[in-house]
Each structure stands twice: as structure tokens, then as C-alpha cells.
Design a protein around this motif. Structure first.
Motif, PDB file in Angstrom:
ATOM      1  N   UNK A 182       1.063  12.987   3.562  1.00 47.48           N
ATOM      2  CA  UNK A 182       1.285  12.227   2.341  1.00 47.48           C
ATOM      3  C   UNK A 182      -0.008  12.196   1.526  1.00 47.48           C
ATOM      4  N   UNK A 183       0.093  12.600   0.261  1.00 52.24           N
ATOM      5  CA  UNK A 183      -1.040  12.511  -0.656  1.00 52.24           C
ATOM      6  C   UNK A 183      -1.141  11.073  -1.150  1.00 52.24           C
ATOM      7  N   UNK A 184      -2.304  10.474  -0.987  1.00 50.58           N
ATOM      8  CA  UNK A 184      -2.519   9.083  -1.365  1.00 50.58           C
ATOM      9  C   UNK A 184      -3.635   9.029  -2.401  1.00 50.58           C
ATOM     10  N   UNK A 185      -3.331   8.457  -3.570  1.00 54.52           N
ATOM     11  CA  UNK A 185      -4.294   8.353  -4.655  1.00 54.52           C
ATOM     12  C   UNK A 185      -4.603   6.873  -4.862  1.00 54.52           C
ATOM     13  N   UNK A 204      -0.830   5.423  -5.637  1.00 58.72           N
ATOM     14  CA  UNK A 204       0.159   6.437  -5.963  1.00 58.72           C
ATOM     15  C   UNK A 204       0.271   7.405  -4.798  1.00 58.72           C
ATOM     16  N   UNK A 205       1.490   7.819  -4.478  1.00 58.96           N
ATOM     17  CA  UNK A 205       1.682   8.692  -3.318  1.00 58.96           C
ATOM     18  C   UNK A 205       2.643   9.831  -3.646  1.00 58.96           C
ATOM     19  N   UNK A 206       2.463  10.940  -2.934  1.00 55.72           N
ATOM     20  CA  UNK A 206       3.381  12.078  -2.974  1.00 55.72           C
ATOM     21  C   UNK A 206       3.573  12.544  -1.541  1.00 55.72           C
ATOM     22  N   UNK A 207       4.817  12.581  -1.065  1.00 57.43           N
ATOM     23  CA  UNK A 207       5.116  13.049   0.286  1.00 57.43           C
ATOM     24  C   UNK A 207       5.181  14.573   0.263  1.00 57.43           C
TER      25      UNK A 207
END
Length: 258
Positions: A223-226, A245-248
């Protein structure tokens, strides 16, 4: 030519641009005289002028363009100098070095132009002022002008990159013409294959919110975690958003840019 406080010749630390705004004055402003007014009475202000100035400044910041100690460039249009000319302005906002006024002459036929043509005239005047203040950055200023003309509201401003063994992360935002919302995007490129995917992270209440929303960036368990920036001011700007903000990255069905 008059010396200008805050130009690149100063020994103080240089700052990158953060904002460009448009003003006007009937005559030549005096050091302690009345302040220039916002564009609109002497010279028509086209719809989108303020957004254009901010878009220019955001992209100039990405390109590393500095005009000296000032982070805010204020163009003061006047009939007192020749069309197309750029000159020093004796007026200085409250003796603050973060704000730099310059005088600019608009074309005589400016009032007869339509809004799109006026925006192009403001773009040309802005680039002329930047070149006058930062003459060694002509290549970057040319890139800036070309990007504005080619992409308009869709121009991307890169604010963060993070190369890695698995992914290369690039975070960008737009500066839309008010009241349309600006957008924050992330592009994710797989290091092994070169395959690239783009996701829309958020619609921005203000373009400046992008800076607050993007601080530390990490990938945990796919998971990308900003994370937002940790400062007090950034916490206020990021408060309306669902952070971090996240992107799986494991879900191929994640919502992509439309």
C-alpha cells in the motif's frame, strides 16, 4: 536601471517563486505612495487571471526559477512605460522582501482583445518579467511558457518523486481555473517492467493544499501511503482531507484517472 531589493544579485538566500499576481497603476508608483490596485479598472482583467499567475508560479517553483529573495512576484501594469517594457518599480510592499513589484507595459490594443488573448498577453508579460529578473534562466522560462500554452489548466506541477527498487513514484497536481477544483495525482511506474499507472488522489479545495498533503511517502505491505507534512500550518491545510492518502498497489481494480 534602479537597484531592486531582492533580485538575484543579493547575497541573501534565494527563494523559489510561490505566487504571481497582477496589479495596475495610473502613472509611476512612488516608494511611500499609494499601493497599486489589482488589475481590472485601468486594464480589463480576464477570467482566470489569478489562476494563471498561480499556475505560472507553481510550475516556476518546480523548474527552480528564482528572482532573488522574493517568493511573490507582483506585475504592475502601467501606461507610463512602453508596451512590452519591464522596469524597476520603486514601490515596495511594507518593505517586505518576500514581495517584488515590477512595472510592465501592456500592448496598446490589450483592451480590445478577448479574454483568451488577454490571458496570453498576461502570460507573455509574466515571462518577460521573469526573464528580466532571472536572465540566466531563459531555457526554463521558455519551457514554462510552452507548457502553459500547450496544456492550460491540465498542466501538471511535479511536487514529489521517490525512486525505489520496485516502484518509481511521481506526485503532481494541476492548477485549475477557479471555481473548478484542482486535482492531485500519483503516477506509479514499476521498476522491473516500466509499466505505469496513474491515480487521482484528491480534488483540491486550493492548489496550495497539495504541498500540505504530500510529506513522507512510503510503501507498506503493498500500500502506497502519502503522509501530510507535519507542520502546524500544513495540518490546518490538510484537515479537510482524509489523510494519509493511500493507494493499494495490490488491487488492479483501484480507481484510475478518468
Amino acid at each position: 536601471m534602479n537597484a531592486i531589493a531582492g533580485t538575484p544579485s543579493s547575497a541573501s538566500k534565494l527563494r523559489l517563486l510561490r505566487d504571481i499576481r497582477y496589479f495596475e497603476f495610473d502613472g509611476m508608483p512612488a516608494p511611500q505612495g499609494p499601493a497599486p490596485d489589482y488589475l481590472g479598472a485601468l486594464f480589463p482583467s480576464p477570467a482566470g487571471a489569478s489562476s494563471l499567475g498561480l499556475r505560472l508560479a507553481c510550475k516556476a517553483e518546480e523548474l527552480g526559477i528564482s528572482i532573488g529573495q522574493a517568493s511573490h512576484l507582483y506585475l504592475c501594469f502601467t501606461r507610463a512605460i512602453a508596451p512590452g517594457a519591464v522596469e524597476a518599480c520603486n514601490y515596495q510592499y511594507r518593505n517586505e522582501r518576500w514581495a517584488q513589484f515590477v512595472l510592465v507595459g501592456l500592448p496598446h490594443h490589450y483592451a480590445g482583445l478577448d479574454d483568451q488573448q488577454r490571458l496570453t498577453a498576461l502570460l507573455d508579460a509574466s515571462c518577460a518579467a521573469l526573464h528580466w529578473l532571472a536572465p540566466t534562466r531563459l531555457a526554463e522560462i521558455s519551457t514554462l511558457r510552452r507548457g502553459i500554452l500547450e496544456h492550460g489548466d491540465a498542466l501538471r506541477v511535479r511536487i514529489h518523486t521517490k525512486p525505489g527498487k520496485l516502484y518509481h513514484i511521481c506526485i503532481e497536481h494541476t492548477v485549475a481555473t477557479h471555481p473548478a477544483p484542482s486535482s492531485l495525482y500519483v503516477r506509479i511506474k514499476a521498476s522491473a517492467t516500466g509499466a505505469e499507472t496513474e491515480f487521482k488522489l484528491a480534488e483540491l479545495g486550493r492548489p496550495d493544499d497539495a504541498r500540505a498533503l504530500v510529506g513522507r511517502v512510503a510503501i507498506r505491505d503493498g500500500v502506497l501511503i502519502i503522509h501530510p507534512k507535519p507542520s502546524w500550518r500544513a495540518s490546518l491545510d490538510a484537515a479537510p482531507y482524509n489523510t494519509p492518502l493511500t493507494v493499494d498497489l495490490r488491487q488492479s481494480g483501484a480507481r484510475q484517472t478518468e
